[in-house]
Design an enzyme around this catalytic site. Structure first.
Site, PDB file in Angstrom:
ATOM      1  N   LEU A  51      73.862  69.142  47.549  1.00 15.89           N
ATOM      2  CA  LEU A  51      74.032  70.590  47.377  1.00 15.89           C
ATOM      3  C   LEU A  51      75.273  71.064  48.125  1.00 15.89           C
ATOM      4  CD1 LEU A  51      72.679  73.133  46.147  1.00 15.89           C
ATOM      5  CD2 LEU A  51      71.590  73.491  48.363  1.00 15.89           C
ATOM      6  N   GLY A  83      74.536  50.090  43.897  1.00 13.11           N
ATOM      7  CA  GLY A  83      75.304  50.291  45.123  1.00 13.11           C
ATOM      8  C   GLY A  83      74.739  51.494  45.835  1.00 13.11           C
ATOM      9  N   THR A 109      79.282  46.447  35.376  1.00  8.74           N
ATOM     10  CA  THR A 109      79.777  46.134  36.719  1.00  8.74           C
ATOM     11  C   THR A 109      80.282  44.693  36.792  1.00  8.74           C
ATOM     12  OG1 THR A 109      77.557  45.485  37.402  1.00  8.74           O
ATOM     13  CG2 THR A 109      78.195  47.781  37.803  1.00  8.74           C
ATOM     14  N   GLY A 155      74.237  66.707  53.127  1.00  8.41           N
ATOM     15  CA  GLY A 155      75.311  65.892  53.710  1.00  8.41           C
ATOM     16  C   GLY A 155      74.931  64.429  53.616  1.00  8.41           C
ATOM     17  N   GLY A 185      84.061  50.560  43.014  1.00  4.76           N
ATOM     18  CA  GLY A 185      85.146  51.426  43.493  1.00  4.76           C
ATOM     19  C   GLY A 185      85.748  52.303  42.395  1.00  4.76           C
ATOM     20  N   GLN A 219      69.782  51.891  39.519  1.00  3.67           N
ATOM     21  CA  GLN A 219      70.292  52.619  38.353  1.00  3.67           C
ATOM     22  C   GLN A 219      69.492  53.915  38.150  1.00  3.67           C
ATOM     23  OE1 GLN A 219      69.644  48.977  37.897  1.00  3.67           O
ATOM     24  NE2 GLN A 219      71.548  49.026  38.999  1.00  3.67           N
ATOM     25  N   GLU A 270      72.663  58.946  42.585  1.00  2.00           N
ATOM     26  CA  GLU A 270      72.155  60.271  42.948  1.00  2.00           C
ATOM     27  C   GLU A 270      71.915  60.387  44.448  1.00  2.00           C
ATOM     28  OE1 GLU A 270      70.680  58.245  40.773  1.00  2.00           O
ATOM     29  OE2 GLU A 270      70.564  59.214  38.800  1.00  2.00           O
ATOM     30  N   GLY A 271      71.892  59.233  45.137  1.00  2.00           N
ATOM     31  CA  GLY A 271      71.562  59.228  46.573  1.00  2.00           C
ATOM     32  C   GLY A 271      70.191  58.618  46.827  1.00  2.00           C
TER      33      GLY A 271
HETATM   34  P1  GDP Z   1      72.455  55.573  45.008  1.00  3.14           P
HETATM   35  O1  GDP Z   1      73.063  54.494  44.182  1.00  3.14           O
HETATM   36  O2  GDP Z   1      71.574  56.469  44.218  1.00  3.14           O
HETATM   37  O3  GDP Z   1      71.764  55.041  46.241  1.00  3.14           O
HETATM   38  O4  GDP Z   1      73.664  56.505  45.504  1.00  3.14           O
HETATM   39  P2  GDP Z   1      75.090  56.027  46.087  1.00  3.14           P
HETATM   40  O5  GDP Z   1      74.886  55.585  47.493  1.00  3.14           O
HETATM   41  O6  GDP Z   1      75.772  55.112  45.148  1.00  3.14           O
HETATM   42  O7  GDP Z   1      75.912  57.388  46.019  1.00  3.14           O
HETATM   43  C1  GDP Z   1      75.477  58.526  46.693  1.00  3.14           C
HETATM   44  C2  GDP Z   1      76.562  58.929  47.712  1.00  3.14           C
HETATM   45  O8  GDP Z   1      76.298  60.236  48.150  1.00  3.14           O
HETATM   46  C3  GDP Z   1      76.580  58.083  48.974  1.00  3.14           C
HETATM   47  O9  GDP Z   1      77.906  57.948  49.387  1.00  3.14           O
HETATM   48  C4  GDP Z   1      75.772  58.882  49.972  1.00  3.14           C
HETATM   49  O10 GDP Z   1      76.169  58.647  51.311  1.00  3.14           O
HETATM   50  C5  GDP Z   1      76.111  60.273  49.546  1.00  3.14           C
HETATM   51  N1  GDP Z   1      75.051  61.279  49.751  1.00  3.14           N
HETATM   52  C6  GDP Z   1      73.708  61.143  49.578  1.00  3.14           C
HETATM   53  N2  GDP Z   1      73.096  62.335  49.737  1.00  3.14           N
HETATM   54  C7  GDP Z   1      74.079  63.235  50.022  1.00  3.14           C
HETATM   55  C8  GDP Z   1      74.088  64.653  50.258  1.00  3.14           C
HETATM   56  O11 GDP Z   1      73.074  65.335  50.242  1.00  3.14           O
HETATM   57  N3  GDP Z   1      75.314  65.232  50.481  1.00  3.14           N
HETATM   58  C9  GDP Z   1      76.486  64.517  50.486  1.00  3.14           C
HETATM   59  N4  GDP Z   1      77.623  65.160  50.705  1.00  3.14           N
HETATM   60  N5  GDP Z   1      76.493  63.189  50.263  1.00  3.14           N
HETATM   61  C10 GDP Z   1      75.310  62.570  50.032  1.00  3.14           C
HETATM   62  P1  IMO Z   2      72.891  52.602  41.376  1.00  4.43           P
HETATM   63  O1  IMO Z   2      71.608  51.884  41.675  1.00  4.43           O
HETATM   64  C1  IMO Z   2      75.815  53.875  38.394  1.00  4.43           C
HETATM   65  C2  IMO Z   2      76.296  51.282  34.899  1.00  4.43           C
HETATM   66  C3  IMO Z   2      77.615  50.566  34.740  1.00  4.43           C
HETATM   67  C4  IMO Z   2      77.701  50.477  33.228  1.00  4.43           C
HETATM   68  C5  IMO Z   2      76.255  50.233  32.814  1.00  4.43           C
HETATM   69  C6  IMO Z   2      75.920  48.779  32.567  1.00  4.43           C
HETATM   70  O2  IMO Z   2      73.912  52.505  42.459  1.00  4.43           O
HETATM   71  O3  IMO Z   2      72.637  54.003  40.918  1.00  4.43           O
HETATM   72  P2  IMO Z   2      75.537  46.693  34.161  1.00  4.43           P
HETATM   73  O4  IMO Z   2      76.484  46.006  35.120  1.00  4.43           O
HETATM   74  O5  IMO Z   2      74.291  47.188  34.798  1.00  4.43           O
HETATM   75  O6  IMO Z   2      75.263  45.863  32.944  1.00  4.43           O
HETATM   76  O7  IMO Z   2      76.384  47.976  33.636  1.00  4.43           O
HETATM   77  O8  IMO Z   2      75.461  50.739  33.880  1.00  4.43           O
HETATM   78  N1  IMO Z   2      75.621  51.058  36.191  1.00  4.43           N
HETATM   79  C7  IMO Z   2      75.551  51.962  37.167  1.00  4.43           C
HETATM   80  N2  IMO Z   2      76.101  53.193  37.269  1.00  4.43           N
HETATM   81  N3  IMO Z   2      75.012  53.416  39.378  1.00  4.43           N
HETATM   82  C8  IMO Z   2      74.435  52.193  39.281  1.00  4.43           C
HETATM   83  O9  IMO Z   2      73.526  51.751  40.167  1.00  4.43           O
HETATM   84  C9  IMO Z   2      74.724  51.388  38.161  1.00  4.43           C
HETATM   85  N4  IMO Z   2      74.351  50.154  37.762  1.00  4.43           N
HETATM   86  C10 IMO Z   2      74.889  49.976  36.557  1.00  4.43           C
HETATM   87  O10 IMO Z   2      78.672  51.320  35.299  1.00  4.43           O
HETATM   88  O11 IMO Z   2      78.087  51.727  32.691  1.00  4.43           O
HETATM   89 MG    MG Z   3      74.950  53.784  43.654  1.00  5.23          MG
END
Ligand code: GDP
Ligand code: IMO
Ligand code: MG
Length: 430
Positions: free
Chosen positions: A331, A40, A128, A414, A301, A223, A14-15
């Protein structure tokens, strides 16, 4: 003084990393309390992009003490890879604290994760492959290896032997794989002992002292709510408590000390891996969200599954976590859509459900009931106040706020650190 919990409201990504980074300049400690390197988090600072997995995102802010607490599962090879990569980019990681009670992801846990997924075939969870589930399974089965075991070779050997009895039977007799050797495993784990010694601590004690001393502590969940092992879409979940309650058991801080629960929610929905997802899109709109939002996993990825905003899930998250504030992210990704559908309820076999159905089978069959809201075409990535947003974007946010169960205190426009609109001070506390 605030002890703040930050969690994901949907299926992850979600960010949270960006939101933690935003708050980090006002906090003293940032605690990762669940999960491991399955997470990640991408944080963008100026021209630099950081991908964090095991380390809490607050580590990027000078002066913040990062803590990996007891609820986390730790792959030591990954820990040192991440630390070295950050050090090479000039980030000081010397303050890192690691709980003596955290469980270690051993090489055999990774093997079991990958092998068991392969054997599940079309019923695979889509993990993962980082050894998360098998390590938590060992913890609950009371055959886990903890950080502190690395300082007592004879105990470590006994524990590895005990853990490998069942695992080697499974690997050789069921999965037709080679047995894993006790000596090699013990030697590999021991090779990290002296390197982790300076960071190993009674983190629960240190965090209590910090809170008592009036410091601000942020508990950063990996997560998200719908991946929580108790409250998510079981069995398509991760193996830890990613909801706010996990911050308490995962760190040793009593629930009464928490002042604020922030949930991060995307302006639409994504999911990685298998499992139900009522608002998932298989058409051009899904492709639009994936391409515009760069929805590809930070850890594996994989392309993320994309769909519209799901209000029953947001309300469910608000309840399960006791959310005080939402941060609405991405947004800007919706810019250019003529109409934006939002799921307000579900229909299951002809019956309307305004809230999450209690039965997982019902949820698997849930069809979203949508309401459409007018979109906007103006670029909003430069907006820094709510008033600067186009009227339709403001209305979309206010509508989400009304139907999601808590106030929306910040809005991401952004990926960059500064691309955020703050409406309320989330750290003001109770
Ligand atoms: P997390 O696992 O919840 O920390 O989220 P991730 O980093 O895996 O994925 C969120 C992605 O959205 C990342 O690539 C951030 O750089 C990007 N991101 C976060 N907030 C925003 C936003 O408000 N707008 C856009 N366009 N990207 C964002
Ligand atoms: P962040 O912190 C999105 C998902 C995997 C799989 C399930 C179980 O970046 O939001 P696991 O390896 O934890 O046993 O996998 O959970 N999953 C995630 N999906 N964001 C994550 O972390 C995740 N961590 C695990 O894709 O469906
Ligand atoms: Mg993530």
């Amino acid at each position: 003084m605030p002890a703040v919990v930050l969690v994901g409201a949907q299926w992850g990504d979600e960010g949270k990393g960006k939101a933690t980074d935003l708050l980090a300049e006002h906090i003293d400690y940032v605690v990762k309390f669940n999960g491991g390197n399955n997470a990640g988090h991408t944080v963008v600072i100026g021209n630099e992009k950081y991908a964090l997995h095991l380390l809490p995102s607050g580590i990027l802010t000078p002066g913040v003490t990062p803590v990996i607490s007891n609820g986390v599962v730790v792959d030591l090879a990954v820990l040192f890879q991440e630390l070295e990569a950050l050090n090479a980019r000039g980030i000081d990681t010397s303050r890192l604290r690691l709980s003596a009670n955290a469980h270690i992801i051993t090489p055999y846990n990774v093997t079991v994760d990958k092998t068991s997924e392969r054997f599940l075939g079309k019923r695979a969870i889509g993990t993962t492959g980082r050894g998360i589930g098998p390590t938590y399974a060992d913890k609950i089965n009371r055959v886990g290896i903890r950080v502190q075991d690395l300082f007592d070779e004879s105990i470590l050997r006994q524990k590895v032997e005990a853990a490998l009895v069942a695992k080697n039977n499974l690997l050789t007799k069921v999965y037709n794989r080679a047995a894993i050797k006790v000596d090699e495993t013990v030697a590999e784990l021991l090779s990290y002992a002296e390197r982790i010694r300076p960071m190993v601590a009674d983190t629960a004690f240190e965090l209590h002292e910090a809170i008592e001393a009036g410091k601000t502590v942020l508990f950063e969940g990996g997560q998200a709510t719908m991946l929580d092992v108790d409250h998510g879409t079981y069995p398509f979940v991760t193996s830890s408590n990613a909801t706010a309650g996990g911050a308490s058991t995962g760190s040793g801080i009593g629930p009464g000390l928490f002042t604020t629960v922030i949930a991060i929610v995307k302006a639409y929905t994504t999911r990685v891996g298998s499992g139900p997802f009522p608002t998932e899109l298989f058409d051009d709109n899904g492709e639009f969200l994936r391409a515009t939002g760069h929805e590809y996993g930070t850890t594996t990825g994989r392309p993320r599954r994309c769909g519209w905003y799901d209000a029953p899930i947001a309300r469910y998250s608000a309840r399960i976590n006791g959310v005080t504030d939402f941060v609405l992210t991405k947004l800007d990704v919706l810019t250019g859509l003529k109409e934006i559908p939002v799921c307000v309820a579900y229909e299951v076999d002809g019956k309307r459900f305004d809230e999450m159905p209690v039965s997982q089978s019902d949820f698997h069959h849930a069809k979203p009931i949508y309401e459409n809201f007018p979109g906007w075409s103006e670029d909003i990535s430069g907006c820094r106040t709510f008033d600067e947003l186009p009227k339709n974007a403001q209305d979309y946010v206010l509508m989400l706020e009304r139907i999601s169960g808590a106030r929306i205190s910040a809005i991401g426009v952004g990926p960059a650190r500064e691309a955020i609109i703050v409406r309320h001070d989330m750290l003001a506390g109770k």
